[in-house]
Design an enzyme around this catalytic site. Structure first.
Site, PDB file in Angstrom:
ATOM      1  N   THR A 314       0.854  -1.196   0.000  1.00 25.28           N
ATOM      2  CA  THR A 314       0.000   0.000   0.000  1.00 25.28           C
ATOM      3  C   THR A 314       0.886   1.240   0.000  1.00 25.28           C
ATOM      4  O   THR A 314       2.084   1.158   0.238  1.00 25.28           O
ATOM      5  CB  THR A 314      -0.866   0.100   1.275  1.00 25.28           C
ATOM      6  OG1 THR A 314      -0.009   0.383   2.391  1.00 25.28           O
ATOM      7  CG2 THR A 314      -1.643  -1.164   1.524  1.00 25.28           C
ATOM      8  N   ASP A 315       0.301   2.385  -0.222  1.00 22.53           N
ATOM      9  CA  ASP A 315       1.004   3.625   0.090  1.00 22.53           C
ATOM     10  C   ASP A 315       0.704   3.949   1.560  1.00 22.53           C
ATOM     11  O   ASP A 315      -0.041   3.238   2.241  1.00 22.53           O
ATOM     12  CB  ASP A 315       0.570   4.757  -0.858  1.00 22.53           C
ATOM     13  CG  ASP A 315       1.609   5.894  -0.873  1.00 22.53           C
ATOM     14  OD1 ASP A 315       2.473   5.931   0.022  1.00 22.53           O
ATOM     15  OD2 ASP A 315       1.545   6.762  -1.777  1.00 22.53           O
TER      16      ASP A 315
END
Ligand code: BGC
Length: 783
Positions: A314-315
């Site tokens: 994910t970011d």
């Protein structure tokens, strides 16, 4: 039903529909050929792990979460906090630089050694550390900082991109860090966006081509066996991050299906096929669907359609954002369920390891299948095996890292800076300037290393670059070295100031008057304007025009009557239409890095020649923003001649535009067949001659226009490019091979189609037309 839970049920419905309606695509060959030995190890390790251990591998924590805050002088790991992360939560990955500032090699070794030792003792698995080395050694002090992506795109030089990535990989691994969050492959298609400069410009083909070179440079040729001089790449931010409708970072986009396949996915497709080992997801959402919750884009498009066994991370905190920001989940737990079931393998959490607790509950409750956990954990372990971390978890003793920060790397960064600064105007051959001329260098970007580098430089926002990069030359210092101190004077005119607002500036009558007086004593005025460093949300803008203070400075200087060289030092094209006519020469140096001042001085003196072309379209008006591949009804007057039509988009400088100290003649554009079918490969060649008096390098761009199509075709698309070095009088033949399928587009039903009809090709001023003899639809999602 509460509104939030209604939304989440609705979204789950959409997801099910997406899963249900997606056709099972035929199995393609694995994007990364699987290595039987590695696969056997993955199986053995994962089958011996507990559920908690598998989930721990899927959790990534920031280094700030394990800091010992009792120690003031320098970053130290808090032993208890580390133990908690590793023993209680079994965390498998860490990221970021301590205290948001780059560290030297010995500090990195200390940190990574400590985390790795704890991981191996407790879990028998090495940790996976990742940092954002997006333009070279962002977070490794003493390493080489290259120009940012926008400059590398402007260079149109594939070799430089590969060499930069190779050097960056070596210098990152020297710090015992095996994973870089690069290359950045967002398309910079909206100049209002604060991350426009991190990627290779607006064009999908350029981003794909440069991305492939970056993968080769970072990982070398065998993604299954990445040695101690290379790192795992992480493509980001998958996908369509660069076109938020509002222009502001991390706000919604509205991309059509066709654009997504043809343009935004193109760089990911090419780089996954080139062996990229990991992908980071776009923080934003598109047409209401957050990418972090999209089974279609994460699992279907990447893992199934491409048969890719890499890792999706994910970011920053983006699972949490599904709940708190995007309101598609009613709780943190529901957000975790959504993201993991959509295909996320690792959560960059980054402070809160209760991700692990909640995910375990979800598995026990049957909300996340065990098969998903096994798959995600296998992907994490596979990456660690591919990086050789089980054998060499810290520094690879067999690699000689003594070239870290060496002169040879600096020379490469200087060359990259020279090839990435674009000459946009040079009236009456004002440039090159003869040594001996009296030059006034002024403006807020004249004497700053921070401005040259932009964000992601020593710190996230690049704010400490003047202190940490003090040994490098600002534009002023480089000009003084090149032209002699006695010949180069300085006046600030306008100054950036530190405020809560990143773009605050200061000027007053006295400062302006000093600049004007100094201009009277000079032969030429070089005024350096643009932006201070920024990235992500702090870089959001409300107006794209260059600040009023800076425009006033240029106007006041112009009244003196001396020729002006306007230097634009900016991460995105700030509108300058009112001051451009006042300047005899204009150079956009974008963000050229630590050697950008030296490069500029060498270019201005003529020691080096300009060879860059615009990787983006430079707007003239805020309400007239477009890319070069616009639809025919948006004619621009730069390349095609003005049309007396309301929708005219008038640009300041077009994509692909750039001058040099020499001139080039294009001739004999030919193609090996005048009609072609879908299975053909077209071979084009064109002669390019240096018709001037100095040596130069010319990016040769081949554009294609589909003249009539069932969906309104783009005005033109870049289909190939190369860069050639030419001595005065020399001619070279440049050859391009183009598979006919590259000319296909995605139709209204979401199918790739190549349509019969005419295509016009253009290189320089040469054009020719080729006819496609047959319409063919393709059933595969990727061709
Ligand atoms: C950025 C990413 C970066 C990550 C880790 C995020 O805020 O969007 O580009 O890789 O932080 O530092």
């Amino acid at each position: 039903m509460k509104i939030r839970s209604f939304l989440s049920v609705a979204l789950a419905g959409v997801m099910l529909f997406v899963v249900g309606c997606s056709k099972q695509s035929p199995k393609v060959a694995p994007a990364i050929p699987s290595d039987p030995q590695i696969e056997a190890q993955v199986k053995k390790i994962v089958s011996g792990m507990t559920l908690e251990e598998k989930i721990g591998q899927m959790c990534q924590i920031t280094i700030g979460a394990i800091e010992d805050y009792r120690v003031r002088a320098e970053y130290k790991i808090n032993k208890e906090a580390l133990d908690k992360m590793i023993k209680e939560y079994k965390v498998g990955s860490f990221l970021n630089t301590p205290r948001d500032v780059g560290q030297n090699l010995s500090k990195w070794h200390e940190i990574i050694d400590q985390i790795t030792t704890a991981s191996i003792n407790e879990l028998h698995i090495p940790t996976l550390y990742g940092v954002d080395q997006i333009h070279g050694g962002t977070y490794t002090l003493g390493a080489t900082l290259f120009p940012q992506g926008i400059n590398m795109g402007a260079s149109f030089n594939r070799d430089l991109v590969r060499e930069e990535a190779e050097i960056s990989a070596y210098e990152t691994r020297a710090a015992a860090i095996p994973w870089t969050f690069a290359p950045v492959l967002d398309l910079g298609r909206d100049p209002r966006w604060s991350r426009q400069w991190e990627n290779f410009g607006e064009d999908p083909f350029v981003n794909a081509a440069m991305g492939v070179e970056a993968i080769r440079g970072f990982q070398s040729d065998d993604p299954n066996h990445v040695d101690g001089a290379h790192v795992a790449a992480c493509l980001k931010h998958y996908m369509g991050y660069g076109v938020p409708t509002s222009g502001k970072d991390r706000t919604p986009s509205h991309i059509t299906d066709a654009e997504r396949r043809e343009k935004f996915f193109a760089p990911y497709l090419a780089t996954i096929r080139a062996g990229a080992l990991s992908v980071m997801v776009n923080s934003g959402n598109n047409n209401g669907i957050p990418f972090h919750a999209s089974y279609k884009y994460l699992t279907k498009w990447l893992k199934e359609d491409l048969n890719w066994d890499g890792l999706i991370v994910t970011d920053w905190a983006d699972i949490q954002n599904l709940f708190t920001r995007d309101h598609v989940a009613a709780s943190r737990k529901e957000a975790i369920k959504m993201a993991i079931n959509a295909g996320i393998d690792m959560s960059m959490d980054p402070y809160n390891p209760d991700f692990c607790t909640l995910l375990k509950e979800l598995v026990n409750e049957g909300e996340v299948p065990m098969s998903r956990i096994d798959d995600a954990a296998s992907r994490c372990i596979r990456l660690k095996l591919r990086l050789g971390l089980f054998e060499k978890p810290i520094v690879d003793g067999d690699v000689d890292y003594s070239r870290y920060g060496c002169d040879e790397f600096a020379a490469k960064a200087l060359l990259a800076a020279e090839e990435g600064e674009v000459l946009l105007k040079n009236e009456n051959d004002l440039l090159p300037l003869a040594v001996g001329k009296k030059v006034l260098v002024c403006g807020p970007n004249a004497n700053t290393i921070r401005g040259l580098n932009g964000g992601w430089s020593y710190t996230w926002q690049g704010k400490r670059a003047d202190e940490l990069g003090a040994q490098y030359n600002t534009i002023l210092e480089a000009m003084q070295r090149e032209f002699g101190e006695a010949n180069v004077t300085y006046a600030e005119g306008v100054r950036y100031i530190e405020q809560a607002n990143w773009f605050d500036e200061y000027t007053d009558d006295k400062m302006l008057q000093e600049a004007v007086n100094a201009a009277r004593r000079a032969d030429v005025v070089m005024v350096c304007v643009g932006e201070n460093s920024y990235c992500e949300t702090p870089g959001n803008l409300t107006e794209l025009a260059l600040s009023a203070n800076q425009q006033e400075l240029v106007k006041a200087l112009a009244k003196v009557g001396k020729p002006i060289v306007l230097v634009l030092n900016e991460g995105r094209p700030r509108i300058i239409r009112e001051i451009e006519p006042l300047c005899a020469a204009v150079i956009d140096i974008f963000l050229p890095g630590n050697y950008g001042g030296d490069a500029l001085a060498r270019l201005v003196s003529g020691k080096a020649n300009f060879s860059a072309k615009m990787p983006i379209s430079y707007p003239r008006h805020e309400q007239s923003i477009t890319t070069y591949d616009y639809k025919p009804c948006e004619q621009t007057d730069v390349m095609e001649g003005a049309y007396n039509y309301d929708a005219v988009v008038s640009q300041q400088w077009a994509f692909g535009y750039g001058l040099s100290y020499t001139t080039y003649r294009y001739s004999r554009l030919t193609v090996d067949k005048s009609t072609f079918g879908p299975a053909d490969v077209l071979t084009f060649s064109v002669d390019v001659t240096n018709t001037g008096k100095v040596a130069g390098k010319e990016p040769v761009l081949l554009f294609a226009s589909d003249l009539v199509a069932t969906s309104t075709p783009d005005n033109r698309r870049l289909r190939a490019f190369d860069k050639v070095a030419l001595q005065p009088g020399e001619t070279k033949t440049v050859t391009f091979k183009l598979p006919a399928t590259d000319l296909a587009f995605v139709d209204d039903c979401g199918r790739w189609v190549l349509e019969a009809g005419d295509f016009r090709f253009q290189a320089g001023d040469q054009t020719l037309t080729v006819t496609c003899s047959e319409t063919r639809h393709f059933d595969t999602p990727n061709i």
